[in-house]
Design an enzyme around this catalytic site. Structure first.
Site, mmCIF file in Angstrom:
data_model
loop_
_atom_site.group_PDB
_atom_site.id
_atom_site.type_symbol
_atom_site.label_atom_id
_atom_site.label_comp_id
_atom_site.label_asym_id
_atom_site.label_seq_id
_atom_site.Cartn_x
_atom_site.Cartn_y
_atom_site.Cartn_z
ATOM 1 N N HIS A 182 -13.505 2.579 8.278
ATOM 2 C CA HIS A 182 -12.818 1.376 7.575
ATOM 3 C C HIS A 182 -13.471 1.178 6.313
ATOM 4 C CE1 HIS A 182 -9.933 -1.849 9.269
ATOM 5 N NE2 HIS A 182 -10.029 -1.833 8.079
ATOM 6 N N ILE A 206 0.887 -1.178 0.030
ATOM 7 C CA ILE A 206 0.026 0.108 -0.042
ATOM 8 C C ILE A 206 0.887 1.286 -0.020
ATOM 9 C CG2 ILE A 206 -1.878 1.277 1.300
ATOM 10 C CD1 ILE A 206 -2.804 -1.404 2.465
ATOM 11 N N SER A 242 -4.089 2.476 8.376
ATOM 12 C CA SER A 242 -3.600 1.276 8.687
ATOM 13 C C SER A 242 -4.354 0.473 9.780
ATOM 14 C CB SER A 242 -1.913 1.433 9.212
ATOM 15 O OG SER A 242 -1.870 1.975 10.265
ATOM 16 N N ARG A 243 -4.121 0.624 10.865
ATOM 17 C CA ARG A 243 -4.988 0.166 12.226
ATOM 18 C C ARG A 243 -4.871 1.201 12.999
ATOM 19 N NH1 ARG A 243 -6.473 -3.098 8.987
ATOM 20 N NH2 ARG A 243 -6.564 -5.181 8.761
ATOM 21 N N ASP A 249 -9.232 6.162 8.784
ATOM 22 C CA ASP A 249 -10.123 5.346 8.236
ATOM 23 C C ASP A 249 -10.232 4.269 9.201
ATOM 24 O OD1 ASP A 249 -11.797 4.125 6.081
ATOM 25 O OD2 ASP A 249 -10.153 2.669 5.904
ATOM 26 N N GLU A 273 -12.653 0.869 17.203
ATOM 27 C CA GLU A 273 -13.572 0.966 15.868
ATOM 28 C C GLU A 273 -14.569 -0.314 16.049
ATOM 29 O OE1 GLU A 273 -11.076 0.640 12.688
ATOM 30 O OE2 GLU A 273 -11.713 -1.390 12.256
HETATM 31 P P1 NAI Z 1 2.707 -5.059 3.598
HETATM 32 O O1 NAI Z 1 2.915 -6.152 4.715
HETATM 33 O O2 NAI Z 1 2.843 -4.957 2.221
HETATM 34 O O3 NAI Z 1 3.294 -3.766 3.862
HETATM 35 C C1 NAI Z 1 3.627 -3.321 5.389
HETATM 36 C C2 NAI Z 1 4.841 -2.650 5.407
HETATM 37 O O4 NAI Z 1 5.026 -2.009 6.626
HETATM 38 C C3 NAI Z 1 5.938 -3.538 5.122
HETATM 39 O O5 NAI Z 1 7.025 -2.992 4.185
HETATM 40 C C4 NAI Z 1 6.878 -3.836 6.685
HETATM 41 O O6 NAI Z 1 8.208 -3.889 6.411
HETATM 42 C C5 NAI Z 1 6.440 -2.173 7.194
HETATM 43 N N1 NAI Z 1 6.671 -2.353 8.646
HETATM 44 C C6 NAI Z 1 6.416 -3.302 9.540
HETATM 45 N N2 NAI Z 1 7.074 -2.694 10.745
HETATM 46 C C7 NAI Z 1 7.152 -1.443 10.598
HETATM 47 C C8 NAI Z 1 7.431 -0.579 11.473
HETATM 48 N N3 NAI Z 1 7.522 -0.697 12.897
HETATM 49 N N4 NAI Z 1 7.687 0.782 10.958
HETATM 50 C C9 NAI Z 1 7.467 1.105 9.714
HETATM 51 N N5 NAI Z 1 6.975 0.159 8.965
HETATM 52 C C10 NAI Z 1 6.830 -1.097 9.225
HETATM 53 O O7 NAI Z 1 1.062 -4.562 3.927
HETATM 54 P P2 NAI Z 1 0.309 -3.700 3.298
HETATM 55 O O8 NAI Z 1 -0.714 -4.488 2.352
HETATM 56 O O9 NAI Z 1 0.750 -2.470 2.515
HETATM 57 O O10 NAI Z 1 -0.826 -3.209 4.233
HETATM 58 C C11 NAI Z 1 -0.391 -2.382 5.352
HETATM 59 C C12 NAI Z 1 -1.379 -2.347 6.527
HETATM 60 O O11 NAI Z 1 -2.507 -1.556 6.033
HETATM 61 C C13 NAI Z 1 -2.064 -3.864 6.757
HETATM 62 O O12 NAI Z 1 -1.067 -4.356 7.839
HETATM 63 C C14 NAI Z 1 -3.491 -3.470 7.335
HETATM 64 O O13 NAI Z 1 -3.220 -2.998 8.802
HETATM 65 C C15 NAI Z 1 -3.796 -1.849 6.791
HETATM 66 N N6 NAI Z 1 -4.698 -2.138 6.019
HETATM 67 C C16 NAI Z 1 -5.881 -1.514 6.069
HETATM 68 C C17 NAI Z 1 -6.819 -1.484 5.148
HETATM 69 C C18 NAI Z 1 -7.927 -0.492 5.322
HETATM 70 O O14 NAI Z 1 -9.479 -0.972 4.752
HETATM 71 N N7 NAI Z 1 -8.214 0.437 5.997
HETATM 72 C C19 NAI Z 1 -7.146 -2.502 4.319
HETATM 73 C C20 NAI Z 1 -5.815 -3.445 4.113
HETATM 74 C C21 NAI Z 1 -4.875 -3.170 5.043
#
Ligand code: NAI
Length: 333
Positions: free
Chosen positions: A294, A154, A232-233, A257, A262
């Site tokens: 969300h 993302i 994110s969360r 979001d 939530e």
């Molecule tokens: P991803 O796994 O591809 O990327 C997450 C990145 O965060 C990775 O590059 C990882 O190295 C990095 N990361 C890990 N620990 C970290 C830290 N302490 N500080 C900074 N970066 C760190 O995951 P993706 O698909 O990009 O999703 C990211 C998050 O978005 C998910 O974990 C989820 O919580 C959230 N999300 C929210 C949605 C929504 O509808 N609002 C839908 C989908 C995901």
């Protein structure tokens, strides 16, 4: 396989039934999964859950007792699952690692644009015949510095879109992404990102390290009037600290979001009731706060991919005894 699907909305039924194509036996429950509702999954081989379902040790042990062998998450994030309890109970956990990073990234940028140009306020004003511009002043995003925390799937798309807007990109991630570097993003220490960014957007998972990453101490390191975005969360942000920042003017605007508490609010129509959460209610009083419930993931493409990957996980588990996208309890990935 018999599958108990929790936190089901009508759109989940539509997309999951299409992806299932009558291969498995789906039972849909509107209820959120909790210790009280876990008995609904009695005799289900698979429990299919969403982001606000309770997958703590108590629920997992109840599911194991009634024969559940797979937790098929309809989400990328799995911070709500007690992975150690699942492993101990012999329940495999599967997720949807990627469905549409574009859906979430585009919503993230929508929040930035709407907050900056105050579209939420302009919409209401114009409907009331108020065409005054006072209070709607924004800034050019072109040339501004945006800090992206977490540059996975993302975060990379966010960088790509904002690069197109002419933003300077700062990034923080323990595992830098070469695609972001190629876009001109500069990986810096978190403090430097906080100190130099006009806009900070959170795209990292919720982990013990990122819990309340934005707090009173880190807010104090940010630029006066910073725009904060969280798709994110919820628990990556200490909401009470952000409210103090908004009250003092240190935080210029906030787009969310997701929200730490939530689970008791989002995905439900509470418009005929009241909001029981005073912290959330306080957030809603700020004109420079924009909250969506969300919905960043909520596109046709994403729902299709979520349903297809979920059913592929379940079919692979039925066939080979392992889902396509297994979450490993040891590495947490
Ligand atoms: P991803 O796994 O591809 O990327 C997450 C990145 O965060 C990775 O590059 C990882 O190295 C990095 N990361 C890990 N620990 C970290 C830290 N302490 N500080 C900074 N970066 C760190 O995951 P993706 O698909 O990009 O999703 C990211 C998050 O978005 C998910 O974990 C989820 O919580 C959230 N999300 C929210 C949605 C929504 O509808 N609002 C839908 C989908 C995901």
């Amino acid at each position: 396989m018999r599958i108990a699907v929790f936190s089901t909305k009508p759109y989940d039924i539509t997309y999951l039934e299409k992806a299932n194509d009558a291969a498995h036996d789906l039972a849909f429950f509107e209820a959120r999964l909790s210790p009280e509702t876990a008995p609904l999954a009695a005799d289900a081989d698979v429990v299919c859950a969403f982001v606000n379902d309770d997958l703590g040790a108590e629920v997992i042990s109840a599911l194991a007792e009634t024969g559940t062998r797979l937790l098929a998450l309809r989400s990328a994030g799995f911070n709500h699952v007690d992975l150690a309890a699942a492993e101990a109970a012999g329940i495999a956990v599967a997720r949807v690692p990627a469905y549409s990073p574009h859906a979430v990234a585009e919503h993230t940028v929508a929040l930035i644009l709407a907050l900056n140009r105050k579209l939420h306020r302009a919409y209401n004003r114009v409907r009331e015949g108020n065409f005054a511009l006072e209070g709607l002043l924004g800034f050019d995003l072109n040339g501004k510095t945006v800090g992206v925390v977490g540059t996975g799937q993302i975060g990379e798309v966010v960088c790509r879109i904002l690069h197109g807007f002419g933003c300077k990109l700062l990034a923080y991630d323990p595992f830098p992404n070469p695609a972001c570097t190629a876009l001109g993003a500069r990986y810096v220490a978190l403090d430097a990102l906080f100190g130099e960014s006009d806009v900070i957007t959170l795209q990292c998972p919720l982990t013990p390290e990122t819990h309340h990453l934005v707090n009173a101490e880190t807010l104090a390191k940010m630029k006066q009037g910073v725009m904060l975005i969280n798709t994110s969360r919820g628990a990556v942000v200490d909401t009470r600290a952000v409210i103090q920042g908004l009250k003092s003017g240190a935080v210029g605007s906030v787009g969310l979001d997701v929200y730490e508490e939530e689970a008791d609010l989002f995905f439900e129509d509470l418009s005929q009731k009241f909001i029981p959460d005073d912290v959330f209610a306080r957030l809603l009083t700020f004109p420079n706060v924009l909250i969506t419930g969300h919905q960043a993931f909520f596109t046709d493409e994403a729902l299709t991919a979520i349903a297809e990957t979920t059913m592929a996980n379940i079919s692979a588990f039925a066939r080979d005894g392992a889902p396509v996208h297994l979450v490993c309890a040891t590495t947490g990935r």
